[in-house]
Scaffold this motif. Structure first.
Motif, PDB file in Angstrom:
ATOM      1  N   THR A 120      31.841  38.055  50.358  1.00 30.37           N
ATOM      2  CA  THR A 120      30.757  38.806  49.725  1.00 30.37           C
ATOM      3  C   THR A 120      30.278  39.951  50.620  1.00 30.37           C
ATOM      4  O   THR A 120      29.213  40.512  50.381  1.00 30.37           O
ATOM      5  CB  THR A 120      29.582  37.873  49.398  1.00 30.37           C
ATOM      6  OG1 THR A 120      29.130  37.260  50.615  1.00 30.37           O
ATOM      7  CG2 THR A 120      29.981  36.812  48.400  1.00 30.37           C
ATOM      8  N   ASN A 125      32.117  42.776  51.388  1.00 34.20           N
ATOM      9  CA  ASN A 125      32.764  44.047  51.062  1.00 34.20           C
ATOM     10  C   ASN A 125      33.558  44.609  52.242  1.00 34.20           C
ATOM     11  O   ASN A 125      33.679  45.830  52.413  1.00 34.20           O
ATOM     12  CB  ASN A 125      31.734  45.093  50.602  1.00 34.20           C
ATOM     13  CG  ASN A 125      32.387  46.220  49.819  1.00 34.20           C
ATOM     14  OD1 ASN A 125      33.345  46.002  49.093  1.00 34.20           O
ATOM     15  ND2 ASN A 125      31.878  47.420  49.994  1.00 34.20           N
ATOM     16  N   THR A 184      38.682  43.577  46.132  1.00 33.86           N
ATOM     17  CA  THR A 184      38.221  43.603  47.516  1.00 33.86           C
ATOM     18  C   THR A 184      37.795  42.232  47.994  1.00 33.86           C
ATOM     19  O   THR A 184      38.058  41.843  49.137  1.00 33.86           O
ATOM     20  CB  THR A 184      37.040  44.585  47.668  1.00 33.86           C
ATOM     21  OG1 THR A 184      37.480  45.888  47.331  1.00 33.86           O
ATOM     22  CG2 THR A 184      36.494  44.582  49.094  1.00 33.86           C
ATOM     23  N   GLU A 185      37.153  41.466  47.131  1.00 34.00           N
ATOM     24  CA  GLU A 185      36.538  40.222  47.574  1.00 34.00           C
ATOM     25  C   GLU A 185      37.468  39.021  47.632  1.00 34.00           C
ATOM     26  O   GLU A 185      37.098  38.008  48.199  1.00 34.00           O
ATOM     27  CB  GLU A 185      35.337  39.887  46.675  1.00 34.00           C
ATOM     28  CG  GLU A 185      35.649  39.763  45.204  1.00 34.00           C
ATOM     29  CD  GLU A 185      35.423  41.074  44.450  1.00 34.00           C
ATOM     30  OE1 GLU A 185      35.665  42.163  45.037  1.00 34.00           O
ATOM     31  OE2 GLU A 185      35.010  41.010  43.280  1.00 34.00           O
TER      32      GLU A 185
END
Lengths: 113, 115
Positions: free
Chosen positions: A26, A28, A71-72
Motif C-alpha cells: 500500500t 506505492n 503497482t501494488e
C-alpha cells in the motif's frame, strides 16, 4: 510497519502442483522483490520488478515466474512445485533504486511434500 | 558481482557484555551497506545503513557499524547487549550501478544473549 501483506502465510502443497504467492503493498513503491530464505544461505533473490510489467531474474530464478500487472501486487508462481522449493518466501519493497532500504513482509512458509 | 561473508554463524554472549558481528564484502564497484535484524517468525527490519560520508553509522537499538573500505568490512557492534537483542542479523550489500538495486545478503549470524 510498511504496508506489505503476503498471502498465504503458510501453505503445504504436493510435488508437481502449481503454487502462487501474493505480495500486496500500500506504499506505492516502484520496486518489489521476492526472496527465499533457507538455513545457511541467508536470503537469495528470486525475481524483482522495477515497474508495472517490468521484471527481471535474480540469482535463483529457475522454476519460478513472476507477474506485476498493478503497482501494488507482485505475484510469484511455482509452475510445478518441487521439494527443493520448500522454503520461507519474503516479499520486499523499495521506493527507489538508490540507497533506500528494503521493507519486508512477514513471509510465507511453503512446504512441498 | 558482489558477495557478503558473515564470519560467524552463531554468537553467544552474556547480557550487558559487548558484541561484534563481523561482515566482509566483495564488489568491483562502490557499494551501499546494510545490517538487518530478524526476530522469530518475522520479516527483516533495517538496523542501519551506510551510503556515504562518515564511516561510523549509528542505528536503532544502540547498534553501530563501521565501514572500512581498505578491509572491505562493515562490522556491527553494540557496547552492552540485552536479552531482547537475541535475533538473527544479516549483513547486505548493494552495488551503486545498475538499473535496479539488488541486495545481496550474507548467510546470517544468530546472536543469542544469555542471562
Amino acid at each position: 510497519d510498511a504496508g506489505i501483506t503476503q498471502s498465504p502465510r503458510h501453505k503445504v502443497t504436493e510435488t508437481g502442483t502449481p503454487v502462487t504467492l501474493r505480495c500486496h503493498q500500500t506504499e506505492n513503491h516502484r520496486y518489489m522483490y521476492w526472496y527465499r530464505q533457507d538455513p545457511g544461505h541467508g536470503l537469495r533473490l528470486i525475481h524483482y520488478s522495477y515497474g508495472v510489467k517490468d521484471t527481471d531474474k535474480g540469482e535463483v530464478s529457475d522454476g519460478y515466474s513472476v507477474s506485476r500487472s498493478k503497482t501494488e501486487d507482485f505475484l510469484l508462481t511455482l509452475e510445478s512445485a518441487t521439494s527443493s522449493q520448500t522454503s520461507v518466501y519474503f516479499c520486499a519493497i523499495s521506493a527507489t533504486g538508490g540507497g533506500s532500504p528494503l521493507h519486508f513482509g512477514n513471509g510465507t512458509r511453503l512446504t512441498v511434500t | 558481482a558482489q558477495s557478503v561473508t558473515q564470519l560467524d554463524s552463531q554468537v553467544p554472549v552474556f547480557e550487558e557484555a559487548p558484541v561484534e558481528l563481523r561482515c566482509n564484502y566483495s564488489s568491483s564497484v562502490s557499494v551501499y551497506l546494510f545490517w538487518y535484524v530478524q526476530y522469530p517468525n518475522q520479516g527483516l527490519q533495517l538496523l542501519l545503513k551506510y551510503l556515504s560520508g562518515s564511516t561510523l553509522v549509528k542505528g536503532i537499538n544502540g547498534f553501530e557499524a563501521e565501514f572500512n573500505k581498505s578491509q572491505t568490512s562493515f562490522h556491527l557492534r553494540k557496547p552492552s547487549v540485552h536479552i531482547s537483542d537475541t535475533a538473527e542479523y544479516f549483513c547486505a550489500v548493494s552495488a551503486l550501478s545498475g538499473s535496479a538495486r539488488q541486495l545481496t545478503f550474507g548467510s546470517g549470524t544468530q546472536l543469542t544473549v544469555l542471562p
